[in-house]
Design an enzyme around this catalytic site. Structure first.
Site, PDB file in Angstrom:
ATOM      1  N   LYS A 118      -3.832  -2.267   2.446  1.00 21.02           N
ATOM      2  CA  LYS A 118      -4.403  -2.637   0.705  1.00 21.02           C
ATOM      3  C   LYS A 118      -5.306  -3.554   0.976  1.00 21.02           C
ATOM      4  CE  LYS A 118      -1.202  -0.246  -1.381  1.00 21.02           C
ATOM      5  NZ  LYS A 118      -0.180  -0.289  -2.881  1.00 21.02           N
ATOM      6  N   LYS A 197       0.209  11.639   2.930  1.00 25.42           N
ATOM      7  CA  LYS A 197       0.986  10.868   2.214  1.00 25.42           C
ATOM      8  C   LYS A 197       0.988  11.465   1.192  1.00 25.42           C
ATOM      9  CE  LYS A 197       4.878   8.407  -0.148  1.00 25.42           C
ATOM     10  NZ  LYS A 197       5.446   6.781  -0.173  1.00 25.42           N
ATOM     11  N   LYS A 200      -1.486  11.386  -6.407  1.00 28.00           N
ATOM     12  CA  LYS A 200      -1.791  11.703  -7.180  1.00 28.00           C
ATOM     13  C   LYS A 200      -3.440  11.750  -7.259  1.00 28.00           C
ATOM     14  CE  LYS A 200      -0.070  12.380 -11.292  1.00 28.00           C
ATOM     15  NZ  LYS A 200       0.323  11.697 -12.419  1.00 28.00           N
TER      16      LYS A 200
END
Length: 338
Positions: A118, A197, A200
């Site tokens: 990240k 994966k 949303k």
């Protein structure tokens, strides 16, 4: 709901991204519902974790928390058998995380795979992203949980929680258990794109409370065997993600029928997706009905979260009081912090 020392204690949480989706259910919620039968469960909406990303909209945050709580209750989490609450309603989470910073090593935090992934694209890395696993350890150990339902991608974080418990115990006396993983049997859940994966943000999943038409529209976009171009082409169910999803919602004989008809090309992918859509819609029929009833009584959801937070604060106060005592802090009045 009274504490039951005969039942092993479980903690788990989920970030508030609104209505839960298929990946949330298959990877976590379905297992949580089952655990209520045999464990003392604490299930949290971890809103303080969600702010570390920096991409959330404060104006939308309350509705996202509410919609996730609605999903929790709709799928069968029972406030009579589980403690269901919002992380920020129990300030002891962040208080314990700060104290754990005294034993957590920066080098360990920098080696966390999720931190490296990240932070790679960020020009300025938030300190919260680095310390995310310390707060996660505090979430678990605040309730002295013995078991944590996790996916394989969270095992590294759980091992750090265990290390923090070991290191704190070695310095201040044996107190925290070393939480063990409870890994569900479904493995990594790929999204409808078949390559990532379920997420949303990637738009590759479907909400668990979606109606039949929406489910069908979303599943219709699912990627199948790339070598099956025409309906008459034999398929390879072992490489088809739609087939994998059938296995999570159908009986074994039904799954075998899907595989056979795929291999001999007696059923096309469009029909296979339609059957999957029907199975998904049928599976969540009762959840949709419960959600409709709860949506008409929003005060009930607030009552559940308030009652869960009150119980969580009592347990948190006991833990934080013992921690502060052992760390040489004699101050009292901890109920206000918990």
């Amino acid at each position: 709901m009274a504490d039951d020392p005969s039942r092993p204690r479980v903690f788990s949480g989920m970030q508030p991204s609104g209505e839960a989706h298929l990946g949330n259910y298959l990877g976590a919620l379905r297992q949580w519902v089952e655990l209520q039968e045999s464990h003392e469960c604490y299930f949290c909406i971890v809103d303080e974790h969600a702010v570390t990303g920096g991409d959330y909209a404060p104006a939308d945050f309350p509705s996202r928390v509410f919609d996730l709580a609605l999903s929790y209750l709709a799928v069968g989490l029972d406030p009579e058998r589980s403690t269901i609450f919002v992380q920020s309603d129990v300030p002891a989470h962040t208080a314990l995380a700060w104290l754990f910073n005294s034993v957590a090593a920066v080098g360990e935090l920098e080696r966390m795979t999720q931190f490296k992934d990240k932070s790679r694209s960020l020009e300025s890395v938030p300190a919260g992203l680095l310390n995310y696993p310390v707060l996660q350890a505090a979430d678990i150990l605040l309730y002295r949980a013995e078991w944590v339902p996790v996916g394989e991608d969270q095992l590294q974080h759980l091992e750090l929680s265990r290390e923090i418990a070991r290191r704190w115990n070695a310095r201040f006396g044996e107190f925290f258990p070393e939480p063990q993983p409870l890994i569900g049997g479904v493995g990594r859940i790929l999204g409808l794109d078949g390559g990532s994966k379920m997420s949303k943000s990637l738009g590759n999943t479907v909400g668990i409370l979606a109606g039949p038409e929406e489910v069908q529209a979303r599943v219709r976009t699912a990627v199948t065997d790339p070598q099956r171009i025409r309906r008459t082409d034999p398929g390879r169910p072992e490489v088809c993600n739609v087939f994998t999803l059938h296995g999570l919602f159908a009986a074994s004989d039904e799954v075998e029928d899907v595989a056979t008809r795929c291999r001999d090309a007696t059923r096309g992918c469009v029909d296979c997706k339609r059957i999957l859509s029907d199975r998904i819609s049928g599976h969540f029929g009762e959840a949709r009905e419960r959600a409709r009833e709860l949506s008409a009584r929003p005060g009930r959801i607030r009552e559940v979260l308030d009652a869960g937070a009150e119980r969580a604060r009592r347990e948190a106060a006991r833990t934080l009081g013992e921690v502060r005592e052992r760390m040489g802090m004699r101050w009292r009045g901890l109920e206000g912090l918990a």
